[in-house]
Scaffold this motif. Structure first.
Motif, short mmCIF file in Angstrom:
data_model
loop_
_atom_site.label_atom_id
_atom_site.label_comp_id
_atom_site.label_asym_id
_atom_site.label_seq_id
_atom_site.Cartn_x
_atom_site.Cartn_y
_atom_site.Cartn_z
N MET A 1 56.71 -114.03 31.21
CA MET A 1 56.54 -113.18 29.88
C MET A 1 56.26 -111.85 29.95
SD MET A 1 54.73 -115.12 26.75
CE MET A 1 55.10 -114.48 25.04
N THR A 2 57.03 -111.15 29.05
CA THR A 2 56.69 -109.67 29.10
C THR A 2 55.80 -109.40 28.04
OG1 THR A 2 59.05 -109.61 29.49
CG2 THR A 2 58.04 -107.52 28.71
N THR A 3 54.75 -108.51 28.57
CA THR A 3 53.67 -108.14 27.45
C THR A 3 53.85 -107.08 26.75
OG1 THR A 3 52.63 -106.81 29.09
CG2 THR A 3 51.98 -108.96 29.06
N ALA A 4 53.47 -106.60 25.91
CA ALA A 4 53.47 -105.15 24.90
C ALA A 4 53.48 -104.03 25.77
CB ALA A 4 52.61 -105.38 23.76
N GLU A 5 52.32 -103.92 26.83
CA GLU A 5 52.36 -102.88 27.53
C GLU A 5 53.56 -102.68 28.50
OE1 GLU A 5 48.81 -102.68 29.95
OE2 GLU A 5 47.51 -103.07 28.06
N GLN A 6 54.13 -103.75 28.98
CA GLN A 6 55.25 -103.52 29.95
C GLN A 6 56.30 -103.01 28.94
OE1 GLN A 6 55.40 -107.50 31.38
NE2 GLN A 6 54.57 -107.03 33.22
N LEU A 7 56.53 -103.31 27.70
CA LEU A 7 57.63 -102.94 26.82
C LEU A 7 57.52 -101.67 26.80
CD1 LEU A 7 58.23 -106.04 24.48
CD2 LEU A 7 59.85 -105.36 26.19
N ASP A 8 56.18 -101.03 26.30
CA ASP A 8 55.88 -99.87 26.12
C ASP A 8 56.36 -98.93 27.33
OD1 ASP A 8 55.17 -100.40 23.57
OD2 ASP A 8 52.98 -100.40 23.99
N ASP A 9 56.13 -99.35 28.37
CA ASP A 9 56.20 -98.40 29.63
C ASP A 9 57.72 -98.42 29.76
OD1 ASP A 9 53.68 -97.88 30.10
OD2 ASP A 9 53.23 -99.62 31.51
N TYR B 1 60.21 -98.51 27.53
CA TYR B 1 60.93 -97.87 26.67
C TYR B 1 60.34 -96.71 26.54
CZ TYR B 1 63.65 -102.08 26.42
OH TYR B 1 64.39 -103.26 26.46
N GLY B 2 59.67 -96.10 26.93
CA GLY B 2 58.79 -94.87 26.67
C GLY B 2 57.95 -94.59 25.71
N ARG B 3 57.57 -95.84 24.93
CA ARG B 3 56.59 -95.55 23.85
C ARG B 3 55.16 -95.43 24.33
NH1 ARG B 3 58.63 -100.82 20.64
NH2 ARG B 3 58.24 -101.62 22.65
N THR B 4 54.50 -94.50 23.55
CA THR B 4 53.11 -94.22 23.98
C THR B 4 52.24 -94.01 22.66
OG1 THR B 4 53.50 -91.76 24.05
CG2 THR B 4 53.75 -92.88 26.15
N ARG B 5 50.91 -94.16 22.81
CA ARG B 5 50.04 -94.06 21.83
C ARG B 5 50.35 -92.45 21.65
NH1 ARG B 5 44.72 -96.93 21.67
NH2 ARG B 5 45.56 -98.93 20.47
N ARG B 6 50.17 -92.32 20.05
CA ARG B 6 50.10 -90.96 19.87
C ARG B 6 48.56 -90.43 19.53
NH1 ARG B 6 55.41 -90.09 15.57
NH2 ARG B 6 56.59 -90.97 16.98
N ARG B 7 48.27 -89.26 19.89
CA ARG B 7 47.01 -89.03 19.74
C ARG B 7 46.82 -87.96 18.80
NH1 ARG B 7 45.96 -87.25 26.21
NH2 ARG B 7 46.31 -89.20 26.99
N ARG B 8 45.64 -88.34 17.88
CA ARG B 8 45.56 -87.62 16.41
C ARG B 8 44.52 -86.27 16.73
NH1 ARG B 8 44.82 -92.47 12.22
NH2 ARG B 8 46.81 -93.30 12.64
N GLY B 9 43.71 -86.33 17.83
CA GLY B 9 42.95 -85.11 18.13
C GLY B 9 43.63 -83.72 18.00
N PRO B 10 44.61 -83.75 19.08
CA PRO B 10 45.22 -82.36 18.93
C PRO B 10 45.75 -81.75 17.62
CG PRO B 10 45.84 -83.55 21.05
CD PRO B 10 45.04 -84.42 19.95
N TRP B 11 46.36 -82.84 16.85
CA TRP B 11 46.75 -82.75 15.44
C TRP B 11 45.70 -82.10 14.48
CZ3 TRP B 11 51.49 -81.20 15.07
CH2 TRP B 11 52.51 -81.64 15.76
N ILE B 12 44.71 -82.64 14.76
CA ILE B 12 43.72 -82.53 13.76
C ILE B 12 43.07 -81.15 13.94
CG2 ILE B 12 41.19 -83.24 13.20
CD1 ILE B 12 41.81 -86.01 13.56
N VAL B 13 42.88 -80.77 15.29
CA VAL B 13 42.52 -79.24 15.76
C VAL B 13 43.32 -78.30 15.43
CG1 VAL B 13 41.97 -77.92 17.63
CG2 VAL B 13 40.90 -80.27 17.64
N LEU B 14 44.75 -78.64 15.52
CA LEU B 14 45.59 -77.50 14.96
C LEU B 14 45.66 -77.25 13.66
CD1 LEU B 14 48.60 -78.51 17.33
CD2 LEU B 14 47.15 -76.19 17.48
N ILE B 15 45.63 -78.61 12.89
CA ILE B 15 45.41 -78.47 11.43
C ILE B 15 44.13 -77.69 11.06
CG2 ILE B 15 45.22 -79.56 9.22
CD1 ILE B 15 47.21 -81.71 10.46
#
Length: 128
Positions: free
Chosen positions: A1-9, A11-25
């Protein structure tokens, strides 16, 4: 069975980081605020000068009438010039005006010249 992490890897899906965007804003907000404050302080100290006329007293003297509008209660300095036929400066004077109670003041200044002038005007004014 394929896990969500394997599918993310796969198809190139990664978690988006909000920290840099908050600093830039936050930096963008600070920059816009700084420019806004500089604009406000510049306009609070702005002085406008309007030429009202001039009188050629003699070959070496011009009387310039002008009105300043701007800050109340602060000293102002203005450069008053006398020009010849070719708009060359033939005389100038720095006029220091003490702070007054009114928003605008009508003034006159006598400018000595080195040769015959054809006009007189206020070049610029600033808060002294």
């Amino acid at each position: 069975m394929t896990t969500a992490e394997q599918l993310d890897d796969r198809y190139g899906r990664t978690r988006r980081r909000r920290g840099p965007w908050i600093v830039l804003i936050a930096i963008a907000v600070l920059i816009v605020g700084a420019f806004g404050w500089m604009t406000v302080t510049t306009q609070m100290n702005a002085v406008d000068a309007d030429d009202l006329g001039f009188d050629l007293v003699d070959e070496h003297t011009v009387n310039v009438r002008f009105q300043i509008t701007g800050v109340q209660g602060k000293d102002v300095a203005c450069i008053v010039e006398a020009l010849d036929e070719e708009f060359g400066v033939v005389g100038w004077k720095v006029v220091e005006i003490p702070g007054g109670e009114t928003h605008s003041q009508a003034l006159s200044a006598t400018v000595p010249t080195v040769s015959a002038a054809t006009t007189g005007l206020v070049n610029s004014c600033w808060v002294a």
